[in-house]
Design an enzyme around this catalytic site. Structure first.
Site, short mmCIF file in Angstrom:
data_model
loop_
_atom_site.label_atom_id
_atom_site.label_comp_id
_atom_site.label_asym_id
_atom_site.label_seq_id
_atom_site.Cartn_x
_atom_site.Cartn_y
_atom_site.Cartn_z
N SER A 56 0.86 -1.18 0.00
CA SER A 56 0.00 0.00 0.00
C SER A 56 0.90 1.23 0.00
O SER A 56 1.83 1.33 -0.81
CB SER A 56 -0.93 -0.04 1.21
OG SER A 56 -1.76 1.10 1.23
N TYR B 247 -5.44 8.89 -5.40
CA TYR B 247 -4.48 7.82 -5.05
C TYR B 247 -4.80 7.29 -3.65
O TYR B 247 -4.85 6.07 -3.43
CB TYR B 247 -3.06 8.40 -5.12
CG TYR B 247 -1.95 7.43 -4.75
CD1 TYR B 247 -1.85 6.18 -5.33
CD2 TYR B 247 -0.96 7.80 -3.82
CE1 TYR B 247 -0.83 5.31 -5.00
CE2 TYR B 247 0.07 6.95 -3.48
CZ TYR B 247 0.13 5.70 -4.08
OH TYR B 247 1.16 4.83 -3.75
N LYS C 83 -5.88 3.47 -2.17
CA LYS C 83 -5.10 2.75 -1.15
C LYS C 83 -5.92 2.56 0.14
O LYS C 83 -5.86 1.49 0.74
CB LYS C 83 -3.78 3.47 -0.86
CG LYS C 83 -2.80 3.48 -2.06
CD LYS C 83 -2.27 2.10 -2.41
CE LYS C 83 -1.09 2.17 -3.37
NZ LYS C 83 -0.59 0.83 -3.77
N1 LIG Z 1 8.01 4.48 -4.86
C1 LIG Z 1 7.38 5.05 -3.85
O1 LIG Z 1 7.76 6.13 -3.39
C2 LIG Z 1 6.18 4.36 -3.23
C3 LIG Z 1 5.75 4.81 -1.96
C4 LIG Z 1 4.67 4.19 -1.36
C5 LIG Z 1 4.03 3.13 -2.00
N2 LIG Z 1 4.45 2.72 -3.24
C6 LIG Z 1 3.71 1.61 -3.86
O2 LIG Z 1 4.62 0.62 -4.25
C7 LIG Z 1 4.10 -0.11 -5.35
C8 LIG Z 1 5.20 -0.28 -6.38
O3 LIG Z 1 5.60 1.00 -6.83
P1 LIG Z 1 7.11 1.31 -7.29
O4 LIG Z 1 7.60 2.45 -6.50
O5 LIG Z 1 7.91 0.08 -7.34
O6 LIG Z 1 6.80 1.88 -8.76
P2 LIG Z 1 7.25 1.41 -10.23
O7 LIG Z 1 8.72 1.23 -10.29
O8 LIG Z 1 6.61 2.39 -11.16
O9 LIG Z 1 6.56 -0.02 -10.40
C9 LIG Z 1 5.19 -0.17 -10.42
C10 LIG Z 1 4.79 -1.48 -11.06
O10 LIG Z 1 3.36 -1.47 -11.18
C11 LIG Z 1 2.95 -1.73 -12.50
N3 LIG Z 1 2.10 -0.65 -13.01
C12 LIG Z 1 2.39 0.68 -13.04
N4 LIG Z 1 1.39 1.36 -13.64
C13 LIG Z 1 0.47 0.43 -14.00
C14 LIG Z 1 -0.77 0.52 -14.69
N5 LIG Z 1 -1.28 1.69 -15.14
N6 LIG Z 1 -1.45 -0.62 -14.91
C15 LIG Z 1 -0.97 -1.81 -14.48
N7 LIG Z 1 0.22 -1.96 -13.84
C16 LIG Z 1 0.92 -0.84 -13.61
C17 LIG Z 1 4.18 -1.81 -13.38
O11 LIG Z 1 4.19 -3.08 -13.97
P3 LIG Z 1 4.47 -3.34 -15.54
O12 LIG Z 1 4.82 -2.01 -16.16
O13 LIG Z 1 5.60 -4.29 -15.56
O14 LIG Z 1 3.20 -3.91 -16.04
C18 LIG Z 1 5.38 -1.64 -12.45
O15 LIG Z 1 6.22 -2.75 -12.46
C19 LIG Z 1 2.87 0.67 -5.84
O16 LIG Z 1 1.69 0.00 -5.44
C20 LIG Z 1 2.98 2.01 -5.13
O17 LIG Z 1 1.71 2.55 -4.87
C21 LIG Z 1 5.51 3.30 -3.85
#
Ligand SMILES: NC(=O)c1ccc[n+]([C@@H]2O[C@H](COP(=O)([O-])OP(=O)(O)OC[C@H]3O[C@@H](n4cnc5c(N)ncnc54)[C@H](OP(=O)(O)O)[C@@H]3O)[C@@H](O)[C@H]2O)c1
Length: 197
Positions: free
Chosen positions: A136, A150, A154
């Site tokens: 999340s 967003y 979540k």
């Molecule tokens: N980075 C942060 O600061 C942060 C903070 C808090 C929570 N999060 C959470 O962590 C999780 C992973 O994020 P991340 O930081 O690793 O980001 P990321 O590098 O952009 O990776 C996100 C993944 O989700 C998939 N995705 C993205 N947009 C999508 C769409 N429109 N439809 C379907 N799949 C989609 C992509 O898979 P494919 O492109 O391979 O299909 C990608 O591998 C998310 O749920 C995010 O809300 C991130």
């Protein structure tokens, strides 16, 4: 009898948190199935995943058919650990957000994880074991300006997992909600913003 390896299914495993988790799980000796919307792009961006024994599954969690795709895999593969990680952030103020923006956000961050949970649960329940992990966000408990949509996605999917945790406790299925702070991934670049009205 051959030893059965613990199998992980991680959504959105081609980049960021999902990718790091997938590679760590492979290093630890687990079997990992990673989903991505584009396997050939994922092979390029994360070649180590296949070379370390990971299996790609081309899947868009945002489409209803994702349920059937995952259910087929779950029947065949004994998913022990499901990580619902795929997601993006819609950024835009309440005044300018469109219903389409909200629907698109909910399809990925809410219905996507709901579909995969529902598809994996019957086999976990039948086995009497399993772990379901939701990636999340801090946005899952605080709604900041321009992050309302967003946060809605979540907050809502956390509610499902909170309820689920109590529903499946007696089947020895554990549910974990992870609420990370900011991580330097492609997340910021993948965010979708609306500034017009
Ligand atoms: N980075 C942060 O600061 C942060 C903070 C808090 C929570 N999060 C959470 O962590 C999780 C992973 O994020 P991340 O930081 O690793 O980001 P990321 O590098 O952009 O990776 C996100 C993944 O989700 C998939 N995705 C993205 N947009 C999508 C769409 N429109 N439809 C379907 N799949 C989609 C992509 O898979 P494919 O492109 O391979 O299909 C990608 O591998 C998310 O749920 C995010 O809300 C991130």
């Amino acid at each position: 009898m051959t030893e059965r390896h613990t199998t992980w299914l991680i959504t959105g495993a081609s980049s960021g948190i999902g990718r790091s988790l997938a590679l760590e799980a492979l290093n630890a000796g687990f079997r990992v199935i990673g989903t991505t919307r584009n396997v050939s792009q994922a092979e390029t961006n994360c070649a180590e995943f296949s070379s370390r024994g990971g299996t790609w599954l081309e899947l868009d969690p945002a489409v209803p058919d994702a349920y059937h795709q995952i259910a087929k895999v779950a029947q065949k593969e004994n998913i022990d650990v499901l990580v619902n990680n795929a997601g993006y952030a819609f950024i835009g103020s309440v005044e300018v957000v469109s219903e389409e923006d909200v629907h698109a956000q909910m399809e990925v961050n809410f219905y996507g994880p709901l579909r995969t949970v529902q598809a994996c649960l019957p086999a976990m329940r039948a086995r009497g074991s399993g772990q379901i992990i939701l990636i999340s966000s801090g946005a899952g408990f605080i709604a900041r300006p321009a992050r309302g949509v967003y946060s809605v996605s979540k907050f809502a999917i956390e509610a499902i997992h909170e309820s689920l945790a109590q529903e499946v406790r007696s089947f020895e299925i554990k549910v974990l909600i992870v609420e990370p702070g900011a991580f330097r991934t492609t997340f910021a670049t993948n965010s979708q913003a609306r500034t017009d009205s």
